[in-house]
Design a protein around this motif. Structure first.
Motif, PDB file in Angstrom:
ATOM      1  N   LEU A  38       0.832  -1.199   0.000  1.00  0.00           N
ATOM      2  CA  LEU A  38       0.000   0.000   0.000  1.00  0.00           C
ATOM      3  C   LEU A  38       0.870   1.255   0.000  1.00  0.00           C
ATOM      4  N   VAL A  39       1.918   1.261   0.800  1.00  0.00           N
ATOM      5  CA  VAL A  39       2.813   2.414   0.857  1.00  0.00           C
ATOM      6  C   VAL A  39       3.434   2.681  -0.518  1.00  0.00           C
ATOM      7  N   ALA A  40       3.889   1.612  -1.178  1.00  0.00           N
ATOM      8  CA  ALA A  40       4.498   1.771  -2.501  1.00  0.00           C
ATOM      9  C   ALA A  40       3.477   2.271  -3.514  1.00  0.00           C
ATOM     10  N   ALA A  41       2.266   1.699  -3.472  1.00  0.00           N
ATOM     11  CA  ALA A  41       1.212   2.127  -4.399  1.00  0.00           C
ATOM     12  C   ALA A  41       0.846   3.589  -4.158  1.00  0.00           C
ATOM     13  N   LEU A  42       0.677   3.952  -2.903  1.00  0.00           N
ATOM     14  CA  LEU A  42       0.279   5.316  -2.569  1.00  0.00           C
ATOM     15  C   LEU A  42       1.349   6.314  -2.983  1.00  0.00           C
ATOM     16  N   ALA A  43       2.613   6.000  -2.708  1.00  0.00           N
ATOM     17  CA  ALA A  43       3.693   6.916  -3.072  1.00  0.00           C
ATOM     18  C   ALA A  43       3.756   7.136  -4.582  1.00  0.00           C
ATOM     19  N   SER A  44       3.652   6.064  -5.350  1.00  0.00           N
ATOM     20  CA  SER A  44       3.734   6.222  -6.800  1.00  0.00           C
ATOM     21  C   SER A  44       2.498   6.939  -7.340  1.00  0.00           C
ATOM     22  N   TRP A  45       1.319   6.660  -6.754  1.00  0.00           N
ATOM     23  CA  TRP A  45       0.089   7.326  -7.193  1.00  0.00           C
ATOM     24  C   TRP A  45       0.154   8.819  -6.886  1.00  0.00           C
ATOM     25  N   LEU A  46       0.562   9.174  -5.679  1.00  0.00           N
ATOM     26  CA  LEU A  46       0.644  10.583  -5.303  1.00  0.00           C
ATOM     27  C   LEU A  46       1.655  11.332  -6.168  1.00  0.00           C
ATOM     28  N   ASP A  47       2.787  10.704  -6.430  1.00  0.00           N
ATOM     29  CA  ASP A  47       3.805  11.356  -7.236  1.00  0.00           C
ATOM     30  C   ASP A  47       3.291  11.624  -8.652  1.00  0.00           C
ATOM     31  N   ALA A  48       2.560  10.662  -9.196  1.00  0.00           N
ATOM     32  CA  ALA A  48       2.005  10.820 -10.543  1.00  0.00           C
ATOM     33  C   ALA A  48       0.922  11.888 -10.571  1.00  0.00           C
ATOM     34  N   ARG A  49       0.016  11.830  -9.613  1.00  0.00           N
ATOM     35  CA  ARG A  49      -1.085  12.785  -9.610  1.00  0.00           C
ATOM     36  C   ARG A  49      -0.593  14.215  -9.316  1.00  0.00           C
ATOM     37  N   ALA A  50       0.396  14.355  -8.435  1.00  0.00           N
ATOM     38  CA  ALA A  50       0.937  15.684  -8.150  1.00  0.00           C
ATOM     39  C   ALA A  50       1.606  16.284  -9.378  1.00  0.00           C
ATOM     40  N   ALA A  51       2.128  15.423 -10.260  1.00  0.00           N
ATOM     41  CA  ALA A  51       2.772  15.873 -11.497  1.00  0.00           C
ATOM     42  C   ALA A  51       1.773  15.971 -12.646  1.00  0.00           C
ATOM     43  N   ARG A  52       0.481  15.742 -12.360  1.00  0.00           N
ATOM     44  CA  ARG A  52      -0.576  15.741 -13.379  1.00  0.00           C
ATOM     45  C   ARG A  52      -0.266  14.725 -14.478  1.00  0.00           C
ATOM     46  N   GLY A  53       0.269  13.586 -14.042  1.00  0.00           N
ATOM     47  CA  GLY A  53       0.656  12.554 -14.993  1.00  0.00           C
ATOM     48  C   GLY A  53      -0.281  11.363 -14.983  1.00  0.00           C
ATOM     49  N   ARG A  54       0.137  10.326 -15.690  1.00  0.00           N
ATOM     50  CA  ARG A  54      -0.632   9.093 -15.776  1.00  0.00           C
ATOM     51  C   ARG A  54      -0.061   8.086 -14.788  1.00  0.00           C
ATOM     52  N   TRP A  55      -0.924   7.204 -14.286  1.00  0.00           N
ATOM     53  CA  TRP A  55      -0.511   6.162 -13.338  1.00  0.00           C
ATOM     54  C   TRP A  55      -1.019   4.827 -13.841  1.00  0.00           C
ATOM     55  N   LEU A  56      -0.095   3.926 -14.121  1.00  0.00           N
ATOM     56  CA  LEU A  56      -0.421   2.625 -14.684  1.00  0.00           C
ATOM     57  C   LEU A  56      -0.302   1.540 -13.622  1.00  0.00           C
ATOM     58  N   VAL A  57      -1.037   0.462 -13.820  1.00  0.00           N
ATOM     59  CA  VAL A  57      -0.901  -0.712 -12.964  1.00  0.00           C
ATOM     60  C   VAL A  57      -0.507  -1.896 -13.833  1.00  0.00           C
ATOM     61  N   ARG A  58       0.540  -2.573 -13.407  1.00  0.00           N
ATOM     62  CA  ARG A  58       1.047  -3.753 -14.128  1.00  0.00           C
ATOM     63  C   ARG A  58       1.175  -4.907 -13.140  1.00  0.00           C
ATOM     64  N   ILE A  59       0.592  -6.034 -13.460  1.00  0.00           N
ATOM     65  CA  ILE A  59       0.674  -7.202 -12.597  1.00  0.00           C
ATOM     66  C   ILE A  59       1.873  -8.044 -13.017  1.00  0.00           C
ATOM     67  N   GLU A  60       2.826  -8.204 -12.103  1.00  0.00           N
ATOM     68  CA  GLU A  60       4.069  -8.934 -12.418  1.00  0.00           C
ATOM     69  C   GLU A  60       3.889 -10.403 -12.025  1.00  0.00           C
ATOM     70  N   ASP A  61       3.280 -11.140 -12.936  1.00  0.00           N
ATOM     71  CA  ASP A  61       2.897 -12.532 -12.672  1.00  0.00           C
ATOM     72  C   ASP A  61       3.722 -13.537 -13.466  1.00  0.00           C
ATOM     73  N   LEU A  62       4.993 -13.209 -13.721  1.00  0.00           N
ATOM     74  CA  LEU A  62       5.844 -14.134 -14.470  1.00  0.00           C
ATOM     75  C   LEU A  62       6.166 -15.397 -13.689  1.00  0.00           C
ATOM     76  N   ASP A  63       6.295 -15.268 -12.381  1.00  0.00           N
ATOM     77  CA  ASP A  63       6.668 -16.408 -11.544  1.00  0.00           C
ATOM     78  C   ASP A  63       5.417 -17.200 -11.192  1.00  0.00           C
ATOM     79  N   ALA A  64       5.009 -18.083 -12.101  1.00  0.00           N
ATOM     80  CA  ALA A  64       3.749 -18.819 -11.937  1.00  0.00           C
ATOM     81  C   ALA A  64       3.647 -19.589 -10.627  1.00  0.00           C
ATOM     82  N   PRO A  65       4.705 -20.302 -10.164  1.00  0.00           N
ATOM     83  CA  PRO A  65       4.578 -21.068  -8.922  1.00  0.00           C
ATOM     84  C   PRO A  65       4.251 -20.203  -7.698  1.00  0.00           C
TER      85      PRO A  65
END
Length: 284
Positions: A19-46
């Motif tokens: 949550l801390v990482a998500a919030l920090a990246s979201w706030l930084d993007a929104r404060a810069a009037r930028g875009r915020w993407l979400v990517r699921i890193e699911d390469l490690d299937a096991p």
């Protein structure tokens, strides 16, 4: 335009550190009037837990951390990684060493705990042995300035050694996938936990080899438990409850004024207030 991203691994529910990482990246993007993407890193299937990705997305939405565009999944992007690996062919070689052999011949342990590979197979795989991985020749001195942690420097061959990009079981390495994803998605700013700070020079090295642009980096302190372990499913981190209390705790962890209003949090976002440390105790 500023483009940021949050890239969780779906190994379990969203916990306080995520949550801390998500919030920090979201706030930084929104404060810069930028875009915020979400990517699921699911390469490690096991390690991927069924339903975890959807649960993470629902939790982000309940907190009001809305993303731009569609969510991307690394497991659906394998052709991109394969193409990048082909471009890196002049700089890679096959490696047949087992984990035990690597440990026995290691030049030491890197800052992130990985064994430093001595380049045993650089001149070719020994007769009778089968390749187990594809490694990139690590060379050069990489320096960059993190927006919070300051100047960082790493001599790749000495500090991390030749690192794996692809395994014989068909698994692409995180270092390669994250570099390809950030470039392909046009990410300009990476805000994430400082537990990944020592991986950044390797990623910058790959960016240079692939002629990708280099994003700006801001590595926030990783949230750790009383034993000093990074919060994760493996260390028993509990899921956040999507409550205003969790939001206030996360803002406090980041050194920001506590509020229940995300608009106010955006207007007051100031990365300078974040503790310049690699790890901090999570608020109980």
């Amino acid at each position: 335009m500023y483009v940021g991203r949050f890239a969780p691994s779906p190994t379990g529910a969203l916990h306080f550190g995520s949550l801390v990482a998500a919030l920090a990246s979201w706030l930084d993007a929104r404060a810069a009037r930028g875009r915020w993407l979400v990517r699921i890193e699911d390469l490690d299937a096991p390690r991927t837990e069924a339903g975890a990705a959807d649960d993470i997305l629902r939790t982000l939405a309940r907190f009001g951390l809305e993303w731009d565009g569609t969510v991307t999944y690394q497991s659906r992007r394998l052709p991109l990684y394969r193409h990048a690996l082909e471009k890196l062919a002049p700089y890679t070689y096959s490696c047949a060493c087992t984990r035990r052999e690597i440990a026995d011949s290691s030049l030491g342990v890197a800052a992130d705990g990985a064994q430093i590979y001595p380049g045993t197979c650089r001149d070719g795989v020994a007769a009778g042995k089968s390749p187990r991985a594809l490694r990139v020749r690590a060379a050069g001195h990489v320096t960059f300035t993190d927006r919070l942690q300051g100047r960082q420097s790493q001599v790749l061959e000495r500090d991390v050694g030749d690192f794996v990009l692809y395994r014989a079981d068909g698994q692409f390495a995180y270092q390669l996938a994250v570099v390809v994803d950030d470039a392909e998605q046009g990410v300009t700013d990476v805000v994430r936990g400082a537990d990944l700070l020592d991986s950044t020079p390797r990623q910058i090295y790959l960016q240079r080899l692939l002629r990708y642009p280099q994003p700006r980096y801001l590595h926030i302190p990783a949230a750790v438990n009383a034993a000093g372990e990074k919060l994760s499913k493996q260390t028993g981190a509990r899921a956040v409850a999507s409550s205003t209390a969790d939001l206030r705790r996360a803002l406090s962890f980041l050194g920001q004024p506590e509020t229940e209003n995300l608009g106010e949090a955006v207007s007051k976002w100031n990365p300078v207030l974040i503790a310049r440390r690699r790890a901090l105790d999570a608020v109980p």
